[in-house]
Motif scaffolding. Structure first.
Motif, PDB file in Angstrom:
ATOM      1  N   UNK A  94      -1.885  -1.700  -4.591  1.00 45.33           N
ATOM      2  CA  UNK A  94      -1.417  -0.778  -5.623  1.00 45.33           C
ATOM      3  C   UNK A  94      -0.157  -0.030  -5.208  1.00 45.33           C
ATOM      4  N   UNK A  95       0.131   0.024  -3.901  1.00 48.24           N
ATOM      5  CA  UNK A  95       1.324   0.714  -3.421  1.00 48.24           C
ATOM      6  C   UNK A  95       1.047   1.983  -2.640  1.00 48.24           C
ATOM      7  N   UNK A  96      -0.226   2.260  -2.357  1.00 46.29           N
ATOM      8  CA  UNK A  96      -0.580   3.504  -1.654  1.00 46.29           C
ATOM      9  C   UNK A  96       0.096   3.583  -0.280  1.00 46.29           C
ATOM     10  N   UNK A  97      -0.066   2.518   0.512  1.00 44.25           N
ATOM     11  CA  UNK A  97       0.493   2.531   1.868  1.00 44.25           C
ATOM     12  C   UNK A  97       2.006   2.630   1.843  1.00 44.25           C
ATOM     13  N   UNK A  98       2.634   1.921   0.918  1.00 44.63           N
ATOM     14  CA  UNK A  98       4.094   1.989   0.822  1.00 44.63           C
ATOM     15  C   UNK A  98       4.549   3.395   0.457  1.00 44.63           C
ATOM     16  N   UNK A  99       3.849   4.023  -0.496  1.00 44.12           N
ATOM     17  CA  UNK A  99       4.224   5.371  -0.905  1.00 44.12           C
ATOM     18  C   UNK A  99       4.080   6.349   0.250  1.00 44.12           C
ATOM     19  N   UNK A 100       2.988   6.249   0.980  1.00 44.83           N
ATOM     20  CA  UNK A 100       2.775   7.136   2.122  1.00 44.83           C
ATOM     21  C   UNK A 100       3.871   6.937   3.167  1.00 44.83           C
ATOM     22  N   UNK A 101       4.245   5.687   3.391  1.00 43.56           N
ATOM     23  CA  UNK A 101       5.266   5.425   4.408  1.00 43.56           C
ATOM     24  C   UNK A 101       6.658   5.861   3.966  1.00 43.56           C
ATOM     25  N   UNK A 102       6.894   5.946   2.655  1.00 41.02           N
ATOM     26  CA  UNK A 102       8.180   6.508   2.215  1.00 41.02           C
ATOM     27  C   UNK A 102       8.210   8.017   2.482  1.00 41.02           C
ATOM     28  N   UNK A 103       7.073   8.672   2.288  1.00 46.39           N
ATOM     29  CA  UNK A 103       7.001  10.108   2.563  1.00 46.39           C
ATOM     30  C   UNK A 103       7.114  10.363   4.065  1.00 46.39           C
ATOM     31  N   UNK A 152      -5.920  19.579  -2.069  1.00 43.22           N
ATOM     32  CA  UNK A 152      -6.119  18.225  -1.558  1.00 43.22           C
ATOM     33  C   UNK A 152      -5.870  17.267  -2.719  1.00 43.22           C
ATOM     34  N   UNK A 153      -4.837  16.452  -2.587  1.00 49.88           N
ATOM     35  CA  UNK A 153      -4.522  15.455  -3.600  1.00 49.88           C
ATOM     36  C   UNK A 153      -4.932  14.096  -3.069  1.00 49.88           C
ATOM     37  N   UNK A 154      -5.881  13.454  -3.746  1.00 51.25           N
ATOM     38  CA  UNK A 154      -6.321  12.119  -3.339  1.00 51.25           C
ATOM     39  C   UNK A 154      -5.406  11.086  -3.980  1.00 51.25           C
ATOM     40  N   UNK A 155      -4.956  10.145  -3.186  1.00 54.97           N
ATOM     41  CA  UNK A 155      -4.133   9.035  -3.674  1.00 54.97           C
ATOM     42  C   UNK A 155      -5.005   7.783  -3.630  1.00 54.97           C
ATOM     43  N   UNK A 156      -5.299   7.243  -4.812  1.00 52.77           N
ATOM     44  CA  UNK A 156      -6.224   6.114  -4.887  1.00 52.77           C
ATOM     45  C   UNK A 156      -5.582   4.959  -5.652  1.00 52.77           C
ATOM     46  N   UNK A 157      -6.165   3.788  -5.479  1.00 54.28           N
ATOM     47  CA  UNK A 157      -5.685   2.595  -6.150  1.00 54.28           C
ATOM     48  C   UNK A 157      -6.273   1.374  -5.477  1.00 54.28           C
ATOM     49  N   UNK A 158      -6.237   0.261  -6.170  1.00 51.93           N
ATOM     50  CA  UNK A 158      -6.774  -0.977  -5.627  1.00 51.93           C
ATOM     51  C   UNK A 158      -5.887  -1.468  -4.489  1.00 51.93           C
ATOM     52  N   UNK A 159      -6.341  -2.491  -3.757  1.00 50.30           N
ATOM     53  CA  UNK A 159      -5.502  -3.103  -2.730  1.00 50.30           C
ATOM     54  C   UNK A 159      -4.228  -3.633  -3.375  1.00 50.30           C
ATOM     55  N   UNK A 183      -4.550  11.227  -7.878  1.00 53.77           N
ATOM     56  CA  UNK A 183      -3.383  10.507  -8.391  1.00 53.77           C
ATOM     57  C   UNK A 183      -3.644   9.016  -8.232  1.00 53.77           C
ATOM     58  N   UNK A 184      -3.573   8.290  -9.327  1.00 53.36           N
ATOM     59  CA  UNK A 184      -3.903   6.859  -9.332  1.00 53.36           C
ATOM     60  C   UNK A 184      -2.623   6.033  -9.376  1.00 53.36           C
ATOM     61  N   UNK A 185      -2.544   5.061  -8.471  1.00 49.17           N
ATOM     62  CA  UNK A 185      -1.475   4.067  -8.511  1.00 49.17           C
ATOM     63  C   UNK A 185      -2.072   2.733  -8.948  1.00 49.17           C
ATOM     64  N   UNK A 217     -12.184   5.123 -12.219  1.00 53.03           N
ATOM     65  CA  UNK A 217     -12.319   3.686 -11.964  1.00 53.03           C
ATOM     66  C   UNK A 217     -11.546   2.885 -12.999  1.00 53.03           C
ATOM     67  N   UNK A 218     -11.605   3.319 -14.259  1.00 50.59           N
ATOM     68  CA  UNK A 218     -10.867   2.625 -15.317  1.00 50.59           C
ATOM     69  C   UNK A 218      -9.365   2.688 -15.066  1.00 50.59           C
ATOM     70  N   UNK A 219      -8.870   3.825 -14.559  1.00 53.18           N
ATOM     71  CA  UNK A 219      -7.444   3.951 -14.258  1.00 53.18           C
ATOM     72  C   UNK A 219      -7.048   3.056 -13.084  1.00 53.18           C
ATOM     73  N   UNK A 220      -7.944   2.946 -12.110  1.00 51.80           N
ATOM     74  CA  UNK A 220      -7.664   2.110 -10.940  1.00 51.80           C
ATOM     75  C   UNK A 220      -7.625   0.637 -11.321  1.00 51.80           C
TER      76      UNK A 220
END
Length: 268
Positions: free
Chosen positions: A43-52, A34-41, A214-216, A236-239
């Motif tokens: 950050x590109x999470x939704x865009x990355x998921x939609x490219x996949x 299970x790879x968690x994809x995290x990041x602030x609003x 994985x932090x974006x 949190x610091x990475x986010x």
């Protein structure tokens, strides 16, 4: 031995007009993890998921599936490869029962008519395999709880026997008991050898079920961390992009005793 990635993104970039949403993003997704994809609003999470998922074709970079370069230009391409996505809105039909929702668009027919018996049997087998408990497979989805609706949506994604399952905020707006039900299902997906991408803002959920995080940040990679041995403050610091934040300051306060709590020899 670590399994080879089933899905790899190399230098993926995506632009919408003047907005650079993703820049040179790398990501490796392995089976049985299970790879968690995290990041602030933003950050590109939704865009990355939609490219996949094939919603937004990438502008540059490369995507590999099972070690082979692939082109994912539309959702059908992702589904054909074996990538299933469960979006936050679930896209369930409230007026249809569980069986109809599970096989929506994949109905089984015999002699030109719907084979309701076979679909109901396979629905029961799938839900039993995943230890999903619902009152009946013949009740309308509208009568299910939020947690039950979520697990039905995840079960529907498994009808096509995918190798990668993307879960977009699966526990958002759920209560404690319902959240536990969904997280239990995520663990069962991993036990089945599936590669799971979990998008979540809830760090407690991430640390409960994820193997890696994985932090974006601002559309770029900002670190991949094993959950085991990585502190909450580090992620949190990475986010946020800053080591000094409310979480780290609270940690420091708790770690430093007040003057009258220090050992007597330090006060003298």
């Amino acid at each position: 031995m670590t399994a080879a990635p089933v899905l790899e993104l190399r230098g993926v970039s995506k632009r919408f007009g003047a907005v650079q949403a993703l820049t040179d993003v790398d990501l490796e997704i392995r089976p049985g993890e299970v790879t968690a994809l995290v990041g602030d609003n933003g950050a590109g999470k939704s865009t990355l998921v939609k490219t996949i998922a094939g919603v937004h074709p990438i502008d540059s970079g490369a995507i590999h599936f099972r070690g082979e370069p692939v082109r994912i230009a539309r959702p059908h391409d992702a589904q054909e490869l074996g990538i299933a996505t469960v979006y936050q809105d679930l896209a369930l039909c409230d007026n249809l029962d569980v069986v109809a929702n599970l096989f929506l668009g994949r109905e089984i027919r015999r002699h030109g008519t719907l084979d309701h018996v076979t679909m109901e049997q396979r629905s029961r087998e799938l839900l039993d395999t995943l230890s999903i408990r619902i009152p009946s497979v013949r009740i309308p989805v509208a009568s299910l709880s939020g947690g039950q609706r979520q697990v039905v949506a995840i079960a529907r994604a498994l009808i096509g026997s995918p190798e990668v399952v993307i879960l977009d905020e699966p526990t958002a707006a759920l209560g404690v008991e319902q959240t536990a039900q969904v997280l239990d299902l995520v663990e069962r997906l991993r036990e089945r050898g599936l590669a799971v991408i979990l998008i979540s803002h809830n760090m407690a959920d991430v640390q409960a079920v994820a193997d890696r995080v994985a932090v974006l940040r601002l559309g770029r990679n900002n670190g991949v961390f094993p959950v085991s041995g990585t502190s909450h403050e580090t992620i949190i610091a990475a986010i946020t992009g800053a080591a000094d934040n409310a979480v780290s300051r609270r940690r420091d306060r708790l770690a430093t005793p007040e003057p009258d709590e220090r050992p007597q020899e330090e006060q003298s």
